[in-house]
Scaffold this active site. Structure first.
Site, PDB file in Angstrom:
ATOM      1  CG  HIS A 275      39.433  34.972  34.749  1.00 12.58           C
ATOM      2  ND1 HIS A 275      40.669  35.537  34.491  1.00 12.58           N
ATOM      3  CD2 HIS A 275      39.312  33.920  33.879  1.00 12.58           C
ATOM      4  CE1 HIS A 275      41.269  34.858  33.522  1.00 12.58           C
ATOM      5  NE2 HIS A 275      40.474  33.872  33.143  1.00 12.58           N
ATOM      6  CG  ASP A 326      44.343  33.194  31.245  1.00 12.75           C
ATOM      7  OD1 ASP A 326      44.256  32.161  30.572  1.00 12.75           O
ATOM      8  OD2 ASP A 326      43.361  33.914  31.477  1.00 12.75           O
TER       9      ASP A 326
END
Length: 458
Positions: A275, A326
């Protein structure tokens, strides 16, 4: 005398490390690696003619497989402002309901979807280790072994990352009840990684490790883990995903998460910062120059309302990135790369933000960058269709009008921005076809078992 290749493939157009080539013959050996490449060749007898343009298959650098089963279950508004932190409660509910059979079934379904979406490898960031009450299974590696089973069943390549997770927040806060299935101390975690060395080797999986986040491990625990494991293989960590995480890190240490990580840990090309959404200009430049990969998951980051990664500035400093799915609200290469570019456009109110320069294709730029970053984060060698490389290949559907009418970089632009996942026709992993004409050989069986898991969760 060298043995004959196990198979030969002919592609009218193929994306090689040197660029696009025409009438390419790829020879693949019994070891699943590319034995030779020749361009400008006639189609010969005994050579399989591929049904569309040939590309290297990409690594999906960030996956929590079990979360695919909860996709769509957290889309009901709560009483206040919903965020990652409210979504997490639904995730904990799912964790409390699944057993090893369920996790294997979910992962198998997900991995078929990834293959059909154009991924040839998954990097599994695996932190679901124990029973719901935190009790270890009789084999502490049970859940990891189920993940490896799912990869073997579906044929996807896998880099397995068992995850160290010990705390609920910065400063060593005690874990909350929903986190009990994740928790290790350093000693038991090092034993888990050691337990996985042999089965990983036997199934052809690569093995690295992950530290869940700065809030889930103390500095002392992180240093113990790093010192206790081999200095090879990938190291991943969530960092700076949410603004609250940044605020909590500042309150704990006086530094922002990426700033702290770069100052306190040996971040280099082995590392992948998952991220890294919320960075200052200085953090962005320093992460780019560290050699680490930024692990971007645009569909999940959008779904959770996390924010937009500063990709234009990061690339301007030579940064490396790859893409992952994810939480798996999306499972295709095209959707992740398209949303990555569109996020930059929405923020800047400009078009074609991630192109390498004037006249450059956005599709080619983001594909090449994510291909290289994904391979690095997965602990692989140089990616691409080249002699000695693993035969991880992707064939786009040459019968699709958008693909049929395109050539060169326009193929990538049409795939990523006009067609999407449906353009993926065939996928090969290590010399074996896993997807043929959009279908996996065990798809129906895998779907039936997965549907039973979804009914259980309902």
């Amino acid at each position: 005398m060298a043995s004959s290749p196990a198979q030969r493939l002919f592609a009218e157009q193929a994306l090689l490390p040197t660029g696009w080539a025409e009438d390419v013959v790829i020879a693949i050996g019994d070891d699943g690696r590319i034995a030779g490449i020749e361009a400008d060749q006639p189609l010969a007898t005994g050579v399989e003619r591929l049904a569309g343009p040939l590309l290297p298959a990409m690594a999906n650098l960030h996956s929590h497989a079990f979360q695919r089963a909860m996709a769509g279950l957290a889309e009901v508004a709560g009483a206040g402002d919903d965020s990652f932190w409210t979504w997490r409660e639904e995730m904990y509910r799912t964790v409390g309901l699944v057993d090893p059979d369920d996790v294997e079934a979910i992962a198998a379904k997900l991995y078929v979807e990834m293959l059909k979406g154009g991924f040839g490898r998954v990097v599994e960031f695996h932190y679901l280790h124990h029973h719901a009450d935190g009790t270890p299974y009789s084999d502490p590696a049970e859940m990891s072994l189920r993940i490896l089973n799912a990869a073997e069943t579906t044929g996807i390549g896998i880099t397995h990352l068992p995850v160290f997770y010990a705390h609920a927040n910065f400063g060593g806060a005690a874990p909350n009840p929903g986190q009990r299935p994740f928790v290790h101390d350093p000693e038991s975690f090092l034993a888990l990684v050691d337990r996985l060395v042999r089965p990983s080797a036997e199934t052809g999986a690569a093995l690295g490790y992950a530290i869940h986040s700065l809030r889930a491990a103390t500095p002392e625990e992180m240093r113990t883990i790093i010192a206790g494991l081999p200095r090879s293989g990938p190291v991943h960590i969530h960092v700076a995903e949410q603004t609250r995480e940044v605020e909590d890190c500042l309150a704990w240490s006086g530094r922002r998460p990426v700033e702290w990580l770069l100052q306190e840990m040996p971040v280099d090309g082995r590392w992948c910062a998952i991220h890294a959404t919320h960075m200052t200009a200085d953090e962005t430049e320093r992460l780019a120059k560290s050699g680490a990969v930024a692990g971007l998951c645009p569909a999940t980051e959008a779904n959770l309302g996390d924010g937009i990664f500063p990709a234009t500035d990061y690339l301007a400093h030579g940064g490396r990135f790859g893409i992952g799915t994810d939480s798996h609200v999306a499972t295709s290469v095209a959707e992740e790369l398209r949303l990555l570019e569109y996020g930059q456009r929405l923020r800047d109110r400009r078009r074609n933000r991630l192109a390498a320069g004037p006249g450059a294709s956005v599709g080619r730029t983001v594909f090449d960058t994510a291909l290289a970053g994904g391979a690095q984060a997965a602990g692989l060698g140089r990616p691409g269709i080249s002699p000695g490389a693993r035969a991880d290949l992707l064939v786009l559907d040459g019968a699709n009008p958008f693909i049929a009418a395109a050539s060169g970089d326009r193929i990538l632009d049409r795939w990523l921005f006009a067609v999407g996942g449906e353009a993926v026709r065939d996928v090969m992993v290590a010399g074996k076809w896993t997807i043929r004409n959009g279908h996996h050989a065990r798809e129906e069986e895998i779907d039936r078992v997965f549907q039973r898991v979804l009914k259980k969760l309902r």
